[in-house]
Design a protein around this motif. Structure first.
Motif, short mmCIF file in Angstrom:
data_model
loop_
_atom_site.label_atom_id
_atom_site.label_comp_id
_atom_site.label_asym_id
_atom_site.label_seq_id
_atom_site.Cartn_x
_atom_site.Cartn_y
_atom_site.Cartn_z
N LEU A 179 33.39 61.24 27.47
CA LEU A 179 33.25 62.67 27.17
C LEU A 179 34.28 63.14 26.15
CD1 LEU A 179 32.69 64.34 30.67
CD2 LEU A 179 31.04 64.17 28.79
N TYR A 183 34.73 68.80 26.77
CA TYR A 183 33.89 68.76 27.98
C TYR A 183 34.65 68.28 29.20
CZ TYR A 183 30.06 69.47 24.75
OH TYR A 183 29.22 69.99 23.79
N ARG A 184 35.84 67.75 29.00
CA ARG A 184 36.68 67.30 30.11
C ARG A 184 37.69 68.37 30.51
NH1 ARG A 184 40.11 63.39 28.53
NH2 ARG A 184 39.54 63.43 26.36
#
Length: 188
Positions: A179, A183-184
């Motif tokens: 990712l 998105y993390r």
């Protein structure tokens, strides 16, 4: 630093994005349980399912409040033993949210350290939080003399859950490694 500036930097306890992400991850976990997608672990009374992939990642990203939402959705439909599953998954969701933001995420600049801490977080989720609380829930809400003592039953379930924990750790570590950082990022 003025109080106005401090309060303007605080994120809300629960945002619309957190609710949406928590509902999505928890919804997938619930759908997997309702679909009855399980894999028996040979030689144990334990079955595994892929819901933990969604509960660990989702709760980590959405924080403790999102973890509660995901924990409810992940545990509510557990066949025959929902109260034990709810106890384990709700507390597991809270754990994942706090640990991810306060321990794992702080290592985001060192990719290897981040992934090692992620793997440790997932293993802790299983062996320190979810399985022991599942045993507590079973003994508290569904007492059965066949369970034996707490520690004996805990050893049986942790041994049975070990393959699931390892598979979930590997799969989620690969996902988190793939990712992009945006998105993390924790949503809380």
């Amino acid at each position: 630093m003025s109080e106005d500036r401090i309060s303007s930097e605080r994120k809300p306890l629960l945002s619309a994005r957190q609710v949406g992400v928590a509902a999505a991850f928890g919804g997938v976990a619930l759908a997997l349980v309702l679909a009855g997608i399980t894999i028996p672990i040979p030689g144990t009374p334990v079955v595994t399912d892929p819901r933990e992939i969604f509960t660990t990642i989702g709760a980590s990203l959405t924080g403790p409040v999102g973890g509660i939402v995901i924990g409810i959705l992940a545990g509510i439909a557990e066949p025959g033993i929902p109260l034990a599953s709810l106890l384990a998954h709700i507390i597991g969701g809270i754990y994942s949210g706090y640990v991810y933001k306060n321990f794992t995420w702080k290592s985001k600049d060192n990719r290897v350290s981040y992934l090692v801490k992620w793997a440790a977080q997932v293993l802790g989720y299983y062996f320190i939080v979810v399985v022991p609380l599942f045993v507590v829930g079973l003994m508290m809400f569904y007492p059965d003399p066949e369970f034996g003592g707490f520690f004996g039953f805990l050893v049986v379930l942790e041994t049975g859950a070990a393959p699931e924990a390892i598979i979930t750790t590997v799969v989620t570590t690969i996902i988190m490694a793939a990712l992009p950082e945006r998105y993390r990022r924790p949503l809380w």
